[in-house]
Write a protein that holds these residues in place. Structure first.
Motif, mmCIF file in Angstrom:
data_model
loop_
_atom_site.group_PDB
_atom_site.id
_atom_site.type_symbol
_atom_site.label_atom_id
_atom_site.label_comp_id
_atom_site.label_asym_id
_atom_site.label_seq_id
_atom_site.Cartn_x
_atom_site.Cartn_y
_atom_site.Cartn_z
ATOM 1 N N SER A 75 28.706 3.030 7.098
ATOM 2 C CA SER A 75 27.317 2.781 7.494
ATOM 3 C C SER A 75 27.252 1.958 8.775
ATOM 4 O O SER A 75 26.416 2.213 9.654
ATOM 5 N N VAL A 76 28.131 0.963 8.895
ATOM 6 C CA VAL A 76 28.160 0.140 10.110
ATOM 7 C C VAL A 76 28.593 0.974 11.315
ATOM 8 O O VAL A 76 28.023 0.841 12.406
ATOM 9 N N THR A 80 25.672 3.056 12.270
ATOM 10 C CA THR A 80 24.639 2.211 12.869
ATOM 11 C C THR A 80 24.988 1.834 14.300
ATOM 12 O O THR A 80 24.139 1.882 15.202
ATOM 13 N N GLY A 83 22.628 3.128 17.304
ATOM 14 C CA GLY A 83 21.946 2.065 18.042
ATOM 15 C C GLY A 83 22.573 1.787 19.394
ATOM 16 O O GLY A 83 21.851 1.547 20.370
ATOM 17 N N SER A 85 22.303 3.704 7.743
ATOM 18 C CA SER A 85 22.456 3.844 9.194
ATOM 19 C C SER A 85 21.114 4.069 9.871
ATOM 20 O O SER A 85 20.831 3.484 10.934
ATOM 21 N N GLY A 95 19.183 0.756 9.932
ATOM 22 C CA GLY A 95 19.821 -0.405 10.544
ATOM 23 C C GLY A 95 20.019 -0.326 12.041
ATOM 24 O O GLY A 95 20.340 -1.348 12.669
ATOM 25 N N TRP A 96 19.823 0.838 12.672
ATOM 26 C CA TRP A 96 20.149 0.978 14.082
ATOM 27 C C TRP A 96 19.211 0.254 15.052
ATOM 28 O O TRP A 96 19.636 -0.090 16.165
ATOM 29 N N LEU A 104 27.148 -7.260 9.656
ATOM 30 C CA LEU A 104 26.435 -6.159 9.024
ATOM 31 C C LEU A 104 27.236 -5.532 7.894
ATOM 32 O O LEU A 104 26.649 -4.980 6.952
ATOM 33 N N PHE A 156 25.553 -4.746 4.355
ATOM 34 C CA PHE A 156 25.508 -3.404 3.778
ATOM 35 C C PHE A 156 26.223 -3.336 2.436
ATOM 36 O O PHE A 156 25.888 -2.501 1.600
#
Length: 327
Positions: free
Chosen positions: A127-128, A131, A135, A197, A200-201, A254, A258
């Protein structure tokens, strides 16, 4: 007439010109011995020197290494079965045979806690990465192009800022997975990663945008542009390496956030589901037995809190080391 052999010899004072007598001496000859041996350090060198002196950095890094090993090689920590159990061992307390006891279905809680690190950390890391990619890409485009492109992407990010994180994840997961109809663990995991994701971006986009705006008018960027360097080369070779530091710090923090978010969604029943083993699922299954068997909740919750705090503390120490104002 005086004898030349008896003539007085006039002594000449030593020259103070550095280009004459002292021309062969090293520049740092007058400095202390330790100062002469020390090489100049850059930002990363100063940050690493500062990090090595902080016990909090080593403690959090040690915990993270342990959790990563648990996720990658759980068999190093336990030989128990995390999925199958014996009903005769239902809710048997901790003992030498099962350090954390057994759950309602007679499964080893210690083995489930060890294997639970895999799903939680894997979802958080992927997910990080998603993201940061989403982003970071939008932040570079917005900051480098500016104008209407920047305004459009910034307003688009504001829309996602207005969505509550947990509520937005609930909407996304229930929309794409209905009432939990899918039993494919990888599909559910992919939906959780996508929801985290997507929500969080915007923060990463703003961080990257501000870094690009502060860097794109630097002298070396102007010189590269004057020498005919293309947009792609300027972004990849000059902008990106100088704008990654705040993103890496935020990404470390993050990961911990998460991990907690995945546990929250699994606890609510809309995230990962059995037979996947995760800390959130274990906490959800143990909530009805808190009074009679508190160890069912205590051990996975302790591992969850420790993992979250480890990543958050590591990110904070790295942030302090990279920021000269906080030294």
């Amino acid at each position: 007439m005086s004898d030349p052999s008896t003539a007085s010899v006039v002594s000449t004072p030593p020259s103070t010109n550095p280009n004459e007598a002292g021309a062969g001496a090293p520049v740092n000859a007058g400095l202390p011995e330790n100062a002469r041996k020390e090489k100049p350090r850059g930002l990363l060198g100063d940050a690493w020197r500062d990090l090595r002196r902080k016990p909090l950095f080593w403690i959090s890094a040690a915990f993270i290494v342990v959790f990563v090993l648990m996720a990658a090689f759980p068999s190093l920590f336990t030989s128990g079965d995390a999925v199958n159990g014996t009903l005769a061992n239902s809710r048997v307390g901790p003992s030498s045979e099962a350090w954390f006891g057994y759950d309602v279905q007679g499964r080893d809680v210690f083995a489930r806690t060890i294997y639970g690190a895999r799903a939680s950390i894997l979802v958080a890391l992927l997910s990080v990465i998603g993201t940061l990619l989403i982003g970071g890409t939008m932040g570079i485009i917005a900051g480098y192009r500016g104008g209407w492109v920047d305004a459009l992407l910034s307003r688009f990010a504001d829309i996602f800022f207005g969505l509550p994180f947990v509520l937005g994840a609930i909407v996304i997961l229930t929309t794409f997975n209905g009432a939990g109809t899918s039993n494919n663990e990888w599909q559910i995991m992919g939906l959780v990663i996508m929801s985290l994701s997507v929500l969080g971006w915007p923060v990463v986009m703003r961080l990257m945008r501000s870094s690009v705006l502060a860097t794109k008018e630097a002298d070396y960027i102007v010189a590269a542009r004057a020498l005919g360097a293309g947009t792609g080369r300027i972004i990849l070779k000059h902008l990106l390496p100088n704008c990654l530091a705040p993103l890496l710090v935020y990404g470390t923090i993050l990961v911990g956030s998460f991990i907690g978010a995945e546990a929250t969604l699994s606890f609510l029943g809309i995230g990962l589901k059995t037979p996947v083993v995760s800390w959130g699922i274990m906490i959800s299954e143990a909530q009805n037995y808190l009074r009679v068997s508190p160890y069912l909740l205590f051990f996975p919750a302790a591992f969850l809190v420790t993992a979250v705090l480890s990543f958050v503390m590591l990110g904070e120490t790295v942030r302090e080391a990279l920021d000269p104002k906080l030294r």
